[in-house]
Design a protein around this motif. Structure first.
Motif, PDB file in Angstrom:
ATOM      1  N   TYR A  78      36.150 -31.798  -5.784  1.00 34.77           N
ATOM      2  CA  TYR A  78      34.712 -32.075  -5.755  1.00 34.77           C
ATOM      3  C   TYR A  78      33.919 -30.808  -6.084  1.00 34.77           C
ATOM      4  O   TYR A  78      32.928 -30.851  -6.820  1.00 34.77           O
ATOM      5  CB  TYR A  78      34.324 -32.609  -4.381  1.00 34.77           C
ATOM      6  N   ARG A 103      42.269 -47.150  -4.243  1.00 34.48           N
ATOM      7  CA  ARG A 103      40.855 -46.821  -4.357  1.00 34.48           C
ATOM      8  C   ARG A 103      40.645 -45.446  -4.981  1.00 34.48           C
ATOM      9  O   ARG A 103      39.648 -45.209  -5.666  1.00 34.48           O
ATOM     10  CB  ARG A 103      40.179 -46.884  -2.983  1.00 34.48           C
ATOM     11  N   ASP A 107      38.355 -46.165  -8.031  1.00 31.62           N
ATOM     12  CA  ASP A 107      36.966 -45.816  -7.733  1.00 31.62           C
ATOM     13  C   ASP A 107      36.725 -44.320  -7.590  1.00 31.62           C
ATOM     14  O   ASP A 107      35.577 -43.896  -7.443  1.00 31.62           O
ATOM     15  CB  ASP A 107      36.520 -46.509  -6.443  1.00 31.62           C
ATOM     16  N   VAL A 109      37.411 -42.458  -5.044  1.00 34.90           N
ATOM     17  CA  VAL A 109      36.895 -42.228  -3.697  1.00 34.90           C
ATOM     18  C   VAL A 109      38.065 -41.859  -2.794  1.00 34.90           C
ATOM     19  O   VAL A 109      39.073 -42.561  -2.755  1.00 34.90           O
ATOM     20  CB  VAL A 109      36.168 -43.473  -3.146  1.00 34.90           C
ATOM     21  N   ASP A 112      35.726 -40.700   2.739  1.00 37.70           N
ATOM     22  CA  ASP A 112      34.296 -40.933   2.524  1.00 37.70           C
ATOM     23  C   ASP A 112      33.721 -40.043   1.431  1.00 37.70           C
ATOM     24  O   ASP A 112      32.500 -39.951   1.283  1.00 37.70           O
ATOM     25  CB  ASP A 112      33.521 -40.694   3.829  1.00 37.70           C
ATOM     26  N   ASP A 114      33.046 -39.313  -2.399  1.00 40.74           N
ATOM     27  CA  ASP A 114      32.930 -39.976  -3.700  1.00 40.74           C
ATOM     28  C   ASP A 114      33.060 -38.934  -4.808  1.00 40.74           C
ATOM     29  O   ASP A 114      32.208 -38.050  -4.940  1.00 40.74           O
ATOM     30  CB  ASP A 114      31.587 -40.698  -3.792  1.00 40.74           C
ATOM     31  N   SER A 116      33.384 -39.903  -8.058  1.00 44.40           N
ATOM     32  CA  SER A 116      33.161 -40.613  -9.317  1.00 44.40           C
ATOM     33  C   SER A 116      32.190 -39.894 -10.245  1.00 44.40           C
ATOM     34  O   SER A 116      32.215 -40.113 -11.458  1.00 44.40           O
ATOM     35  CB  SER A 116      32.668 -42.033  -9.042  1.00 44.40           C
ATOM     36  N   GLN A 117      31.325 -39.047  -9.691  1.00 45.78           N
ATOM     37  CA  GLN A 117      30.362 -38.320 -10.526  1.00 45.78           C
ATOM     38  C   GLN A 117      30.786 -36.876 -10.768  1.00 45.78           C
ATOM     39  O   GLN A 117      29.994 -36.075 -11.264  1.00 45.78           O
ATOM     40  CB  GLN A 117      28.983 -38.339  -9.851  1.00 45.78           C
ATOM     41  N   SER A 118      32.021 -36.560 -10.433  1.00 44.45           N
ATOM     42  CA  SER A 118      32.467 -35.161 -10.547  1.00 44.45           C
ATOM     43  C   SER A 118      33.189 -34.885 -11.862  1.00 44.45           C
ATOM     44  O   SER A 118      33.647 -33.766 -12.089  1.00 44.45           O
ATOM     45  CB  SER A 118      33.414 -34.829  -9.387  1.00 44.45           C
TER      46      SER A 118
END
Length: 368
Positions: A78, A103, A107, A109, A112, A114, A116-118
């Protein structure tokens, strides 16, 4: 190797299946360095489900709650951004751990957290189950999340490498705007499925085959994304074939590739320049592909003139009897065009054939 490079940059999860000791992990480390991307190697066979699903932590306060804390490797990815998660020995991970991975792969993920935008890309590696220590076949839900690539070693290149040192050609980088062509690739895949709807989803009833590549709505979409990425760097036919077959399997994959080779669509820019004289193809799947391609071209470069030309093409399609196909293109053009620029002119004359359909869809509430 070219297929793997493209899949990583396109952010399509990829599984490398090859014999033990064949250099999968070493190559991944070298490729990550060449792409200037951080890589985290996670050995799935020695991990617990909580290493992917998150470790429950009790939060204290006025309203106590439980959160799923991510492991250190996820936090590092991240922070680094645009990294690569390399999951090794995935077929020797017990079924419960594989389930927790679902997941993460789909996704992005972890607990907890996320990712997905990294900009994260996921690559897994495995030995064939019969060659893995205590290996399992991949469960169908897990297998269907990957583009499956067979990892092989060229003896001649290996001999040269071990004598003179292993080198790697600089990987080709996808252009920054390559994703603009994904809608066109999706249109071609969708046109193919219109002709072969029974291939949309076909889960093998054989456990071994279900652990490989097979067609589903997910893998057809992955195929479209990889086709666009491969075309953006002018990849050769073999590379494109590997990517498509790696997603949907050899039978459906070869059918799609053959279909696209013979599709021969007209240039959408030529269509827009001469919209008044547009002639609709006879075949329904070709009609769908042509109108989808034209709509994509308008939305990529949205001006008043191109917007109106697009509606003229749709009107011409209606006049030639393809109201149902034209309606789909019209809905998309209206929704996405107005979302991008609400001041676009209303194509009143060109909408006459589609007014009832667009009104039913709530797009022209006050139009008469």
């Amino acid at each position: 190797m070219e297929a793997l490079n493209i899949a990583i940059q396109a952010r399509v999860a990829t599984l490398l299946l090859g014999e033990p000791g064949s250099g999968k992990t070493s190559y991944m480390a070298a490729l990550a360095m060449a792409l200037n991307r951080w890589i985290e190697v996670v050995i799935a066979s020695i991990r617990e489900p909580s290493d992917f699903g998150g470790l429950p932590i009790l939060g204290l306060g006025e309203r106590p709650n439980v959160r799923l804390a991510p492991p250190a490797w996820a936090t590092t990815l991240y922070e680094k951004r645009n990294g690569i998660l390399f999951i090794d020995e995935v077929t020797t991970a017990p079924p419960a751990t594989q389930a927790a991975l679902l997941r993460v792969i789909q996704d992005l993920v972890v607990g907890d957290l996320d990712l997905s935008q990294s900009g994260l890309s996921v690559v897994a590696a495995a030995n064939p189950p019969e060659q893995a220590a205590g290996g399992w076949e991949l469960a169908a839900p897990m297998a269907n999340r990957f583009c499956h690539l067979t990892w092989t070693v060229d003896p001649i290149k290996w001999v040269d490498g071990i004598v003179n040192g292993f080198t790697m050609e600089a990987p080709r980088l996808l252009p920054e705007d390559w994703e603009e062509d994904v809608p066109d690739a999706r249109a071609r895949v969708a046109a193919f499925i219109r002709t072969r709807p029974e291939l949309l989803i076909n889960v093998p009833d054989n456990e071994a085959k279900a652990g490989g590549a097979w067609p589903s709505p997910r893998t057809w979409d992955m195929s479209a994304r990889l086709i666009a990425a491969a075309e953006s760097v002018h990849a050769d036919e073999t590379t494109t074939n590997q990517l498509v077959i790696g997603c949907v399997g050899p039978g459906p994959g070869m059918e799609l590739l053959s279909y696209m080779e013979n599709l021969d669509l007209p240039d959408p820019e030529s269509i827009l320049k001469d919209a008044e004289n547009f002639q609709l193809p006879e075949r329904g799947d070709h009609q769908f592909a042509v109108l989808s391609s034209m709509t994509n071209a308008v939305l990529r470069n949205l001006t008043d003139d191109r917007w109106m030309a697009g509606w003229t093409v749709i009107d011409r399609a209606c006049q030639q009897g393809a109201v149902d196909v034209a309606a789909g293109a019209g809905r998309r053009l209206m929704i996405q065009g107005k979302a991008a620029n609400e001041n676009l002119p209303l194509p009143t004359n060109q909408l006459q054939h589609l007014v009832p359909i667009l009104q039913d869809a709530g797009m022209l509430p006050g139009h008469r």
